[in-house]
Design a protein around this motif. Structure first.
Motif, PDB file in Angstrom:
ATOM      1  N   LEU A 105       0.866  -1.080   0.117  1.00 34.99           N
ATOM      2  CA  LEU A 105       0.122  -0.011  -0.017  1.00 34.99           C
ATOM      3  C   LEU A 105       0.905   1.204   0.136  1.00 34.99           C
ATOM      4  CD1 LEU A 105      -2.881  -1.179   2.606  1.00 34.99           C
ATOM      5  CD2 LEU A 105      -3.018  -0.959  -0.021  1.00 34.99           C
ATOM      6  N   TYR A 106       1.944   1.172   0.766  1.00 28.58           N
ATOM      7  CA  TYR A 106       2.831   2.620   0.766  1.00 28.58           C
ATOM      8  C   TYR A 106       3.344   2.850  -0.454  1.00 28.58           C
ATOM      9  CZ  TYR A 106       7.261   4.701   0.962  1.00 28.58           C
ATOM     10  OH  TYR A 106       8.533   5.610   1.138  1.00 28.58           O
ATOM     11  N   PHE A 107       3.796   1.821  -1.350  1.00 23.82           N
ATOM     12  CA  PHE A 107       4.376   1.993  -2.624  1.00 23.82           C
ATOM     13  C   PHE A 107       3.455   2.287  -3.629  1.00 23.82           C
ATOM     14  CE2 PHE A 107       8.098  -0.262  -1.054  1.00 23.82           C
ATOM     15  CZ  PHE A 107       8.929   0.474  -1.312  1.00 23.82           C
ATOM     16  N   ALA A 108       2.173   1.683  -3.437  1.00 27.88           N
ATOM     17  CA  ALA A 108       0.932   2.252  -4.283  1.00 27.88           C
ATOM     18  C   ALA A 108       0.512   3.676  -4.012  1.00 27.88           C
ATOM     19  CB  ALA A 108      -0.302   1.294  -4.092  1.00 27.88           C
ATOM     20  N   SER A 109       0.585   4.158  -2.887  1.00 28.43           N
ATOM     21  CA  SER A 109       0.324   5.598  -2.632  1.00 28.43           C
ATOM     22  C   SER A 109       1.612   6.444  -2.963  1.00 28.43           C
ATOM     23  CB  SER A 109       0.122   5.842  -0.933  1.00 28.43           C
ATOM     24  OG  SER A 109       1.260   5.386  -0.251  1.00 28.43           O
TER      25      SER A 109
END
Length: 299
Positions: free
Chosen positions: A196-200
């Motif tokens: 989720l961090y990298f997607a954000s």
């Protein structure tokens, strides 16, 4: 230290008051609103200077400092997932993956709509050189023993749904989806928050997910413990229970995000701009309560 002009540019750190959940307890709300103590701020600023020195010296923007964080991986170990990886799995004993490289994979996933490459790449990045990582990922994607894995199309659908929730509703909603609503067996918070961090990071709207694993939860626990004698903490549960993992609640995750926003805002008041992800990186490498030499590093 004089601030890099680029470090003052762009949007300011998020306002923790917009992130702090309404259902936060008095203890959680008190810790977040109190923020970092003076000695904790000093420690983080020293860590930033040390990290800048490792990145070539001189003041650097928060984004560059995070982008240049690298994790070593052993490419050959991940050969079975080669179709989803941004690197060749043969011909080199080790490879350094930067956060920027993984973010580039996330950007490609946003274009294609297929999210398995980010799952695999962020998992390899998070696991580093430890040998068990590929086996663990195989269990997630293919199942283990009497527990069959989901069809890969369904895994991809659940990941896409989590990113959509991230974009439309925020980090807490996407976290809850992968934790309880549409989980992928074996893909727990320590690794799906990396996804989720990298997607954000790849979203220009900066939807604001951060990595939360046992190491960072331990730093939060210690921070809460240091404030346990404050009036707002008197009737609250012990910090060790609040931050006990490995499946932190979505409320706990949102409290964590609020605290990191608060910390970044406080640190930015001194001149150089900070972001929550830079605070995360430096806190993972070692906490203010640790003695010299006790730092643990992802690399």
């Amino acid at each position: 230290m004089s601030a890099n002009p680029e470090d003052r540019a762009g949007e300011q750190p998020c306002d923790y008051r917009n992130v702090l959940p309404r259902d936060a307890s008095d203890y959680d709300r008190g810790v977040v609103e109190w923020g970092l103590a003076a000695e904790e701020q000093d420690w983080l600023r020293r860590q930033r200077r040390e990290w800048e020195a490792r990145c070539g010296g001189g003041p650097r923007s928060a984004e560059e400092l995070v982008d240049r964080h690298t994790i070593d991986v052993v490419p050959a170990r991940w050969a079975r997932f080669g179709e989803h990886l941004p690197f060749e799995t043969e011909g080199q004993a080790r490879l350094s993956l930067t956060r920027r490289t993984v973010t580039d994979v996330a950007r490609e996933c946003r274009v294609s709509g297929a999210w398995l490459p980010l799952l695999v790449t962020s998992f390899a990045w998070g696991w580093g050189t430890r040998g068990f990582g590929p086996t663990r990922l195989s269990w997630i994607l293919n199942g283990r023993g009497s527990f069959p894995g989901l069809p890969l199309t369904e895994v991809g659908n659940r990941l896409a749904a989590a990113v959509d929730a991230l974009d439309q509703q925020g980090a807490r909603a996407s976290y809850e989806l992968l934790l309880r609503v549409a989980p992928v067996r074996g893909f727990g918070p320590a690794f799906f928050t990396k996804f989720l961090y990298f997607a954000s990071r790849a979203d220009n709207a900066r939807s604001g997910a951060l990595i939360l694993d046992a190491r960072l939860a331990g730093q939060m626990r210690d921070c809460w413990k240091r404030r346990a004698d404050q009036p707002y903490a008197v009737n609250g549960p012990a910090a060790r229970w609040l931050w006990r993992g490995p499946r932190w609640s979505s409320l706990r995750y949102q409290i964590y995000l609020a605290f990191m926003c608060r910390a970044a805002g406080q640190l930015s008041e001194s001149g150089a701009r900070w972001t929550p992800e830079l605070v995360e990186l430096l806190l993972f490498r070692g906490g203010p309560g640790e003695p010299p030499g006790a730092t643990v590093s992802r690399n």
